[in-house]
Design a protein around this motif. Structure first.
Motif, mmCIF file in Angstrom:
data_model
loop_
_atom_site.group_PDB
_atom_site.id
_atom_site.type_symbol
_atom_site.label_atom_id
_atom_site.label_comp_id
_atom_site.label_asym_id
_atom_site.label_seq_id
_atom_site.Cartn_x
_atom_site.Cartn_y
_atom_site.Cartn_z
ATOM 1 N N PRO A 43 -38.619 -5.594 -5.987
ATOM 2 C CA PRO A 43 -39.175 -6.114 -4.737
ATOM 3 C C PRO A 43 -40.687 -6.329 -4.837
ATOM 4 N N PRO A 44 -41.265 -7.158 -3.965
ATOM 5 C CA PRO A 44 -42.716 -7.350 -3.967
ATOM 6 C C PRO A 44 -43.455 -6.023 -3.786
ATOM 7 N N HIS A 52 -42.737 -0.107 -13.706
ATOM 8 C CA HIS A 52 -42.402 1.010 -14.585
ATOM 9 C C HIS A 52 -41.414 1.981 -13.943
ATOM 10 N N SER A 53 -41.327 1.982 -12.605
ATOM 11 C CA SER A 53 -40.554 3.035 -11.953
ATOM 12 C C SER A 53 -39.546 2.564 -10.914
ATOM 13 N N PHE A 54 -39.484 1.278 -10.582
ATOM 14 C CA PHE A 54 -38.559 0.858 -9.540
ATOM 15 C C PHE A 54 -37.112 1.032 -10.004
ATOM 16 N N GLU A 55 -36.223 1.266 -9.051
ATOM 17 C CA GLU A 55 -34.809 1.478 -9.333
ATOM 18 C C GLU A 55 -33.986 0.377 -8.662
ATOM 19 N N VAL A 56 -32.726 0.278 -9.018
ATOM 20 C CA VAL A 56 -31.840 -0.698 -8.402
ATOM 21 C C VAL A 56 -30.694 0.020 -7.709
ATOM 22 N N SER A 103 -47.149 -6.773 -10.072
ATOM 23 C CA SER A 103 -46.129 -7.154 -9.102
ATOM 24 C C SER A 103 -46.680 -8.211 -8.175
ATOM 25 N N LEU A 104 -45.837 -9.159 -7.811
ATOM 26 C CA LEU A 104 -46.218 -10.136 -6.810
ATOM 27 C C LEU A 104 -46.244 -9.480 -5.431
ATOM 28 N N THR A 105 -46.901 -10.135 -4.493
ATOM 29 C CA THR A 105 -46.995 -9.642 -3.126
ATOM 30 C C THR A 105 -46.062 -10.447 -2.225
ATOM 31 N N PRO A 106 -45.809 -9.965 -1.011
ATOM 32 C CA PRO A 106 -45.082 -10.799 -0.052
ATOM 33 C C PRO A 106 -45.854 -12.077 0.244
ATOM 34 N N GLU A 107 -45.160 -13.086 0.739
ATOM 35 C CA GLU A 107 -45.778 -14.367 1.073
ATOM 36 C C GLU A 107 -46.958 -14.153 2.013
ATOM 37 N N GLY A 108 -48.063 -14.840 1.741
ATOM 38 C CA GLY A 108 -49.230 -14.772 2.611
ATOM 39 C C GLY A 108 -50.222 -13.683 2.270
ATOM 40 N N GLU A 109 -49.945 -12.869 1.235
ATOM 41 C CA GLU A 109 -50.847 -11.774 0.877
ATOM 42 C C GLU A 109 -51.631 -12.055 -0.401
ATOM 43 N N GLY A 110 -51.630 -13.305 -0.846
ATOM 44 C CA GLY A 110 -52.528 -13.706 -1.922
ATOM 45 C C GLY A 110 -51.966 -13.763 -3.324
ATOM 46 N N ALA A 111 -50.746 -13.257 -3.524
ATOM 47 C CA ALA A 111 -50.181 -13.272 -4.880
ATOM 48 C C ALA A 111 -48.663 -13.381 -4.806
ATOM 49 N N ALA A 112 -48.182 -14.342 -4.048
ATOM 50 C CA ALA A 112 -46.740 -14.488 -3.832
ATOM 51 C C ALA A 112 -46.044 -15.182 -4.993
#
Length: 313
Positions: free
Chosen positions: A66-67, A72-76, A283-292
């Motif tokens: 997710p954004p 290194h640590s996110f899970e699914v 990591s990318l950011t949510p839309e509108g936060e500068g790095a989508a």
């Protein structure tokens, strides 16, 4: 955005529309066409954006990360892990980046799912500290290496049933043009920094490829490792403080997915006072936060690096 980039984006939209129209025509039903699309699963959101830009709506792209998450640590979830094992293609970064997801990718590969490892397509650099070393997985900070990834990815996507080869080639060519423009823009922006200001300190080793491409020096990292899951020792902090003072570094860059606490500890415990600048590097950011998107993230980070290293200049 220049008129040339508007043109390439328009061509990409036309190509993707043609693929979708063909799928609908074959099934006679738009809903059925969507259900019949090939599934491409992507571990990180940076590579997920690249895949989405290239295949558009012609494939069902499942991005696991997710954004704003730490790669290194996110899970699914269990549902995502199950879908991963039924994908037509899995796209991973590799080089040890997705530490919390690697076993699920391995399970999919064991089931016969095609896996594309982006790190296999690049000239890999090593990060090194006194205690450890390893392959640096952060190759996306160099647009020329990302071009190599897109070339290799294109060959894999051509093997996915249901994707139109001509439309895919058009989209791949357009995205290569975008990467070439990004590389040129970054080269021009960094040229404004004098040689003695081309020194980088981060919360962990993330800019090795950017430094290699654009002639920066990596002074050190608060966490002397290629992963955020390690921790610095008091000796690490003292060594880094000495290097910062010697190089007269004005700013430490901290990934937005990680707290700035460690960089603040550097200032508090070893009396090194520098600016702390947050970047979306992993990591990318949510839309509108500068790095989508990947392209937006790289341009935003370039501006921030130039500004941060120009303090007091």
């Amino acid at each position: 955005m220049s008129s040339g980039r508007h043109t390439t984006r328009a061509r990409r939209i036309v190509a993707v529309t043609a693929v979708v129209a063909a799928a609908v025509g074959l099934t006679g039903c738009s809903a059925a066409g969507a259900d019949d699309r090939p599934l491409v699963a992507v571990t990180t959101n940076i590579l997920g954006d690249v895949v989405e830009q290239v295949v558009g709506e012609s494939a069902d792209v499942m991005v696991l990360m997710p954004p704003g998450a730490d790669p290194h640590s996110f899970e699914v979830s269990a549902q995502e892990a199950a879908r991963l094992r039924s994908a037509d293609l899995v796209v991973e970064n590799g080089l040890g980046l997705e530490e919390g997801v690697a076993r699920h990718v391995e399970a999919a590969a064991a089931d016969g799912v095609r896996v594309f490892t982006a790190g296999d397509a690049v000239d890999v650099l090593e990060w090194t500290s006194e205690d450890a070393s390893g392959a640096d997985p952060h190759f996306w900070t160099d647009p020329t290496r990302m071009t190599a990834v897109v070339d290799a990815l294109g060959a894999e996507l051509h093997e996915v049933p249901g994707l139109d080869d001509d439309a895919l080639d058009t989209a791949l060519g357009d995205y290569r043009d975008e990467l070439a423009a990004l590389d040129a823009d970054m080269t021009e922006a960094f040229a404004a920094l004098p040689e003695d200001r081309r020194a980088l300190v981060t919360n962990h080793h993330v800019f090795g490829y950017l430094a290699d491409r654009f002639d920066f020096r990596v002074i050190g990292a608060v966490i002397p490792s290629g992963t955020t899951l390690a921790s610095p020792s008091a000796a690490d902090l003292r060594d880094l403080a000495s290097a910062i003072e010697e190089a007269d570094v004005p700013t430490i860059f901290v990934d937005a997915s990680q707290p700035a606490r460690l960089a603040e500890v550097l200032a508090d415990e070893v009396d090194v006072h520098v600016a702390i600048r947050s970047l979306a590097t992993e990591s990318l950011t949510p839309e509108g936060e500068g790095a989508a998107t990947y392209l937006e993230m790289m341009r935003s980070n370039t501006d921030a690096i130039v500004d941060g290293l120009s303090i007091g200049n």
